[in-house]
Structures are given as C-alpha cells and as structure tokens.
Design a protein around this motif. Structure first.
Motif, short mmCIF file in Angstrom:
data_model
loop_
_atom_site.label_atom_id
_atom_site.label_comp_id
_atom_site.label_asym_id
_atom_site.label_seq_id
_atom_site.Cartn_x
_atom_site.Cartn_y
_atom_site.Cartn_z
N ALA A 1 -49.59 51.25 -29.26
CA ALA A 1 -49.92 51.74 -27.91
C ALA A 1 -48.91 51.23 -26.88
O ALA A 1 -48.61 50.04 -26.81
CB ALA A 1 -51.32 51.29 -27.53
N GLN A 2 -48.37 52.17 -26.13
CA GLN A 2 -47.48 51.87 -24.99
C GLN A 2 -48.06 52.59 -23.78
O GLN A 2 -47.46 53.52 -23.23
CB GLN A 2 -46.05 52.37 -25.28
CG GLN A 2 -45.42 51.75 -26.52
CD GLN A 2 -45.03 50.30 -26.29
OE1 GLN A 2 -44.54 49.95 -25.23
NE2 GLN A 2 -45.27 49.46 -27.29
N PHE A 3 -49.25 52.16 -23.36
CA PHE A 3 -50.00 52.92 -22.37
C PHE A 3 -49.33 52.95 -21.00
O PHE A 3 -48.83 51.94 -20.51
CB PHE A 3 -51.40 52.32 -22.22
CG PHE A 3 -52.16 52.87 -21.04
CD1 PHE A 3 -52.59 54.18 -21.04
CD2 PHE A 3 -52.41 52.09 -19.92
CE1 PHE A 3 -53.28 54.70 -19.95
CE2 PHE A 3 -53.09 52.61 -18.83
CZ PHE A 3 -53.53 53.92 -18.85
N ALA A 4 -49.34 54.12 -20.40
CA ALA A 4 -48.92 54.27 -19.01
C ALA A 4 -49.70 55.43 -18.40
O ALA A 4 -49.89 56.46 -19.05
CB ALA A 4 -47.42 54.56 -18.93
N PRO A 5 -50.18 55.28 -17.15
CA PRO A 5 -50.85 56.41 -16.48
C PRO A 5 -49.87 57.58 -16.30
O PRO A 5 -48.66 57.44 -16.46
CB PRO A 5 -51.27 55.83 -15.13
CG PRO A 5 -51.20 54.34 -15.29
CD PRO A 5 -50.13 54.09 -16.31
#
Length: 558
Positions: A434-438
């Motif tokens: 996971a490389q979460f970004a909005p």
C-alpha cells in the motif's frame, strides 16, 4: 444451507458476556460501561491511554454499485473479521449503526446477515445504546435555540430567510421534507419555511464520526454555520451558545459501542452517516481505538466504492491520518447479471455472457480503488444459484484487471466459508504494497475537487454547475474554507446521477444542484441530481412486517 431468517439465526446464538469480549482485546472490565449483558461503551479515558501503541492493519470493505439483487457488503465485513479470527489473527471489525428509517423502509438493518452477523441484532437495528437519539436531540436543540433567539429580539441579526439549519428525524418521512414552522400567531414566533433531513444526514452525525475527543467535538459543533445575516456574514452555533449543551447531550454517544459477531469477534459499532448524502463511514474514534487493540481491523464504507470508498479515502483517512493496507471489493454473480441487463426475475438462470458484460462495473471500481495506491482483492459473495462457469468468468475478468477474485461462503457457512479471502487479505495487508494517497490535495480549489471526483471516479465528461454555485464555492474559499474536501451527495445506484444507468457509463455529465458548507464536520457537500436528504418509505414498507410474536420476541427485522 440455513433456511432460518437472519433474526432467527441471531436469536439462536449464544453471546458471550461483553466483559469477555473486552478482555479478548485487553480492555479491563472497569473501562466498559455495560448496556445490559451483551453491549457496552468503551471509556474515553481508556481510549486516551492507548495513544502510544502502534496501529494494526486497516482493511476496507467496499462494493460495486448496489443492485436490487443485493451485494452483502456488511455481511462480508463481518464474515471477514470472523475469517481472520479463524486463521489465528487478532481481529476486530468496525461498522456503522443502523438508522431506523431504512430498517422500517426497504433497505433493512446494518448487522450483516446469515451466519455472518453482529449481535444483538434486534438491539443494533432498533434503539441500540441511544446514540442516534442523542444526535437527533442535540441537532434539534440547536434548531430550537435558533428560533428562540429570533423570537426574543434577534440580537445576532439573523436573517430569517437565510437560516440554513434544518431539523432532523431518524425516520423516512417525505411529508417533512419541506415545511413551514411557527404558524399560529405571535406567541409561536415568526413563520418561516424550513424542512427535515434524516438524522444520518445531520452535520452533527458527521461531526461525531470525525471528532477525536469531546474537546474536538465541542469545537467542531461550535464551528457549524447555522444562518447568515443580511450582509451574508455567517452565524455560528457558538454564537448562539449552543455548543456546550449539545456536547453534554452527546457525551455518552461519543464513546464507541462494543458488541460481538456470532463467532465472538469483537465489533465496534459506532456512528452511521449515509454514504449517498453524507460521508458514509463509522466513527474515527472507533476505528482508531480498534487499530490500537487488534492486529487487523476490518471496516466498511457505505454503498458502492464510487461513494463510500471515495469518501473513506478522501475525507475520513485524510482527516484522521489513517492509511488503509488493503481493500476488499464485494460483488455477486447476481449483480453482475443485473449490470449485464438481466431482469431480477431471471437471475436464477445461468447467463455467462450477461455476467461478462456486467463486469464492466466491477472493473471500473477496481481501477478507481487502485488509483488510491492500495492493493485490491475482489470478494465474490456466493449465492446458491451461482454456477461454476459464471464464477470462472468473473475470476478470469478480475485476473485480467491485475487482481484476484475469491469466492466467499460466509453467509451460509460463517468463518469457515471465508478463510481463503481472510488468508489473501492478511497477506496483502502485511505485504507493504500500500502506497496510499488521496485523490486530490487540500490546496486544490473547491470546484476543481468536484471536477476531479467527477472525471476520475465517475468518468463524467463535465460538471454542470450554475454561476451561483461557482460563486458560492469561491466565496467559501475567500472565507478560508478552500482547503476542505468534498462530500458528494448523489445516487448510489450508478456512477452517474441517473440511477437507471448501470454498468460503467461514459459520456455523462455531473449536474451539481446545490452546495452546502459543513464547516464543523470539515467538508463541502455537493448535491448532485435528484438526491434526497430525507428519504421516503416504499409502497410496502418493512414496518408492515415487523412485530412481536407470541413469545414477545421481535420478528420481521432483517
């Protein structure tokens, strides 16, 4: 296969004392405030003491656009929590509370179904621990204080034509959408036009679900804009000195509720904003508490991923500093057929070609979810009529999208029917992928945020917004609200604003009818198409079938 109804299965379950469920998470009994034997609130002092602990893995369960065939998102959330427990993981689930409106209307409750339920099901789907009543009371106290202030001389110079704070009720009642109050003469105040929204659409509900503690709650309540003066300057709830009393009414409601699944997995059930008219996620305080106490936390976001998951990522995660490790996208073979043009009456017959053409909706959700930088796995919620060829068609399609589709039989079999998905989810959550970004940054202008969601999530060609709406958004930016995220209010049944446009439509426009500033919750609501903030009951409401049997037990809830 069970032939029992959801409520019969729930009633046959043997719940553990809630102190035992708390103990499984390391919550001492003195920090549980019991409501009977099987539900309790978790003390705020204990929650505060957890702040230094590391977080567990956060797993989001979302779904394709809902169809009349049913998808089973909450059922899968509950089943997955039980499945993780079954494979030896320390798991907890976090879901929303049920609104009375849909319970007595058409949609039903919010406790899962079959052998993947949260109990006590009747309590959860009725008054539970009184949170929604507290929210309704706090909201309407503010309404009463506004009209009372005007009656006693209107020192704040509220323009009665510009009171934007409506009243709320936790029931589907279309007759209250548009009303006139204060009729009957001088003693009753000044007549004005207003209306009711359903409680789950209240900004107070959104605030309760986004606030970190009681101090944050009171600050946000005070920040709410309730009316404007003739010069268009805003009147805040704190100007009416309402924020303190509202916080008092919400003091207990702010504490998360702990219950259990049929298989005794701990479940935090707290808050309940609708996803088509609000932000559709359970409370931040419940989710962050669960992450401190469990190694894997399974939560859900309302309706399809275009609404619930988008708001979970862009509003809840942004505001709370959360970052999901894995997303489960729930789909059914039946829903694929409906998206492929099959009528509900014909869903029993095998139709592989309809399944294949209906997969476009699923594919777009996969693509959208991946754009947030989080790994996605599809959970096929199994129905007895699903054929091997139909399941294989979905699995092949999903593989072509660079993801995996896993068949889940939790409704019929409980946790043993969902161990494959649980194993896959745990591996994905642990993988560090996971490389979460909005989707958009805080600094993007408000209209551009609406445009971004419309084009990147809904695949609309354009946003249609009259000049007055664009001017309003610019005025809010100048007033210091330009950094807020957008909360889209639109139909849950389609990527577009036309509920009948299934599949993965393109070439459509997004009409924005109205914008509302939720300054306390911290977002701007864009109301699109014909969405209602006060639903109505269907021609044959579920209320007609809900009653007490001869033994005094509730029947008809689902």
């Amino acid at each position: 296969m069970s032939h029992l109804t959801d409520i019969e299965i729930a009633r046959a379950a043997r719940a553990k004392p809630i102190q035992d469920i708390g103990a499984s998470l390391g919550i001492p009994p003195e920090h549980l405030l019991p409501y009977g034997h099987d539900k309790a609130k978790v003390d705020q002092g204990f929650i505060t003491s957890l702040s230094d602990r590391p977080n567990g893995k956060l797993i989001l369960v979302t779904a394709i656009n809902p169809t009349p065939a049913g998808e089973g998102k909450t059922t899968t959330t509950v089943g997955l929590g039980d499945g993780l427990s079954r494979i030896g993981k320390k798991a907890a689930i976090c879901i929303r509370e049920a609104s009375l409106g849909p319970n007595f209307g058409m949609k039903g409750g919010a406790a899962g179904g079959g052998h993947a339920q949260v109990i006590p099901m009747e309590d959860m789907n009725l008054h539970f621990t009184g949170d929604f009543h507290a929210i309704t009371s706090a909201h309407n106290l503010l309404s009463a204080m506004i009209d009372n202030h005007i009656y006693w001389g209107n020192e704040l110079e509220i323009d009665e034509r510009r009171v934007v704070w409506r009243r709320v009720l936790d029931m589907n009642d279309r007759a209250l959408r548009d009303v006139v109050t204060s009729l009957g003469g001088v003693a009753n105040g000044f007549p004005r036009q207003t209306g009711f929204d359903i409680t789950v659409a209240s900004e107070v509900m959104a605030i309760l679900c986004l606030a970190s503690d009681l101090q944050d709650l009171q600050r946000r309540l005070g920040d709410m804009i309730v009316a404007y003066r003739r010069d268009r300057s805003p009147i805040y709830a704190r100007d009416l000195k309402a924020d303190g009393a509202m916080t008092v009414l919400l003091k207990d409601a702010m504490q998360p509720n702990l219950v259990q699944t049929l298989e005794h997995t701990p479940a935090f059930v707290h808050g309940g904003p609708f996803a088509n008219i609000a932000h559709g996620c359970n409370s931040v305080i419940a989710t962050t508490t669960a992450l401190k106490l469990a190694d894997y936390v399974v939560t859900e976001a309302g309706f399809g991923a275009d609404l619930g998951a988008e708001k979970f990522m862009n509003i809840k995660c942004r505001k709370a500093g959360l970052s999901p490790d894995c997303v489960v996208l729930v789909a059914t073979i039946r829903a694929m057929k409906m998206n492929g043009g099959v009528a509900k009456a014909d869903l029993g017959a095998e139709n592989v070609s309809a399944v294949e053409s209906g997969c476009a909706n699923l594919g777009r959700h996969i693509e959208n979810l991946k754009s947030f930088g989080v790994p996605v796995v599809v959970g096929i919620n199994h129905f007895t009529g699903d054929t091997e060829a139909e399941i294989a068609a979905v699995q092949a399609y999903v593989a072509g999208q660079g993801a995996e589709a896993v068949v889940c039989c939790h409704w019929a079999e409980g946790s043993r029917g969902i161990t494959d998905l649980a194993t896959r989810v745990a591996a994905l959550a642990d993988s560090g992928q996971a490389q979460f970004a909005p989707l958009y940054g805080d600094e993007m202008p408000l209209f551009d945020k609406i445009d971004c969601i419309a084009k990147r999530i809904y695949r609309a060609d354009e946003v249609l917004a009259p000049t007055a709406i664009r001017d309003q958004l610019r005025a809010w930016e100048e007033a210091g609200y330009g950094h807020l995220p957008i909360c889209m209010a639109k139909t849950q049944y389609s990527f577009s604003t036309d509920p009948n446009l299934r599949g993965a439509p393109t070439g459509h426009s997004l009409p924005v009818r109205e914008v509302r500033l939720s300054a306390g919750a911290g977002f701007v609501v864009a109301i699109c198409g014909d969405i209602m903030t006060m639903p109505g009951l269907p021609r044959v409401p579920s209320a007609e079938k809900i009653m007490l049997n001869d033994a005094g037990a509730v029947t008809g809830l689902f």
